[in-house]
Design an enzyme around this catalytic site. Sequence first.
Site, mmCIF file in Angstrom:
data_model
loop_
_atom_site.group_PDB
_atom_site.id
_atom_site.type_symbol
_atom_site.label_atom_id
_atom_site.label_comp_id
_atom_site.label_asym_id
_atom_site.label_seq_id
_atom_site.Cartn_x
_atom_site.Cartn_y
_atom_site.Cartn_z
ATOM 1 N N LYS A 16 -0.432 -9.556 3.570
ATOM 2 C CA LYS A 16 0.242 -8.915 4.709
ATOM 3 C C LYS A 16 -0.749 -8.060 5.489
ATOM 4 C CE LYS A 16 3.522 -5.691 4.112
ATOM 5 N NZ LYS A 16 2.975 -4.505 4.844
ATOM 6 N N ASP A 70 0.820 -1.203 0.000
ATOM 7 C CA ASP A 70 0.000 0.000 0.000
ATOM 8 C C ASP A 70 0.862 1.264 0.000
ATOM 9 O OD1 ASP A 70 0.893 -0.104 2.612
ATOM 10 O OD2 ASP A 70 -1.096 -0.254 3.519
ATOM 11 N N SER A 71 2.171 1.076 -0.024
ATOM 12 C CA SER A 71 3.089 2.180 -0.292
ATOM 13 C C SER A 71 2.777 2.845 -1.626
ATOM 14 C CB SER A 71 4.540 1.683 -0.297
ATOM 15 O OG SER A 71 4.680 0.553 -1.158
ATOM 16 N N ASP A 81 -0.489 -6.364 0.185
ATOM 17 C CA ASP A 81 -0.994 -5.730 1.396
ATOM 18 C C ASP A 81 -2.518 -5.732 1.429
ATOM 19 O OD1 ASP A 81 1.136 -4.961 3.000
ATOM 20 O OD2 ASP A 81 1.451 -3.067 1.944
ATOM 21 N N GLU A 123 9.387 -3.258 10.857
ATOM 22 C CA GLU A 123 9.723 -1.966 10.264
ATOM 23 C C GLU A 123 10.134 -0.964 11.335
ATOM 24 O OE1 GLU A 123 7.876 1.517 7.318
ATOM 25 O OE2 GLU A 123 6.804 -0.382 7.592
ATOM 26 N N GLU A 180 -1.071 -5.536 9.053
ATOM 27 C CA GLU A 180 -0.347 -4.767 10.063
ATOM 28 C C GLU A 180 -1.006 -4.955 11.425
ATOM 29 O OE1 GLU A 180 0.954 -1.092 7.085
ATOM 30 O OE2 GLU A 180 0.022 -0.652 9.020
#
Length: 264
Positions: free
Chosen positions: A112, A45-46, A84, A181, A114
């Site tokens: 992925k 999602d960057s 993501d 991270e 978070e």
Amino acid sequence: MKKVSVNTLHKLKAEGEKFACLTCYDALFASLYGNAGVEVILVGDSLGMVIQGHDSTLPVKMDDVIYHMECVKRGSSGSLLIADLPFMSYASEAQTLENAARLMRAGAQMVKLEGGAWIAESTRLLAERGIPVCAHMGLTPQSVNRIGGFLVQGRDPAQADKMIEEAKLLEASGASCLLLETVPQALARTITDALNIPVIGIGAGKDVDGQIMVIHDLLGISPITPSFVKNFLAEVDGSIPGAIAAYVSAVKAGTFPGPEHTFD
């Protein structure tokens, strides 16, 4: 390159061999990664910041990630593909299962998420249904407003102890790998040694099993340049394939990240 699977990453960890990961958003770059030997591609999602021009990852939608996952899948030639789950796309169990399935149908081989302990049940549900999970801890960009910025996580001893326990919980819940991270190198080393699953780092020092970078950081063209990134394009006279190959070589040799890319 030979097809990379979850088992490949576990074998590399067991043998003490480093592996390289990069973000990717299109077919052409995905093909370059295969030629360079990048084991893992993340459709992250960057893209909200480096492709769409937002100041965070929060505006990214499921359809955005699916579109870019489909593009990357067409160009990939063996790398393990992770996608993501974007902000608020896994707020409930039903939503998590449906959106993860959409990503897998688009070509992802792992999703992925978070979070810490609160994603343990979602991790278990996905793993039970055949969807591999990469858990993402430390600095979690989707929580930037709660955290208060893009800040190093885990310097406080109590927070570090909590992260270690939550990492173990996520492994026990079925996570196939863990991404750390922006955490101190010593904490990343402790977590890596404590887990049997591979640990991927970004801003987490050299002692993790694999490294990941945003491709725009690697090429020195990101709007934001964190201290833990390195411009590999500057080292190879402007060759993008050469920069990618240089990154892979440095990761495998253990020369990247260096002390200047690491937090104490």
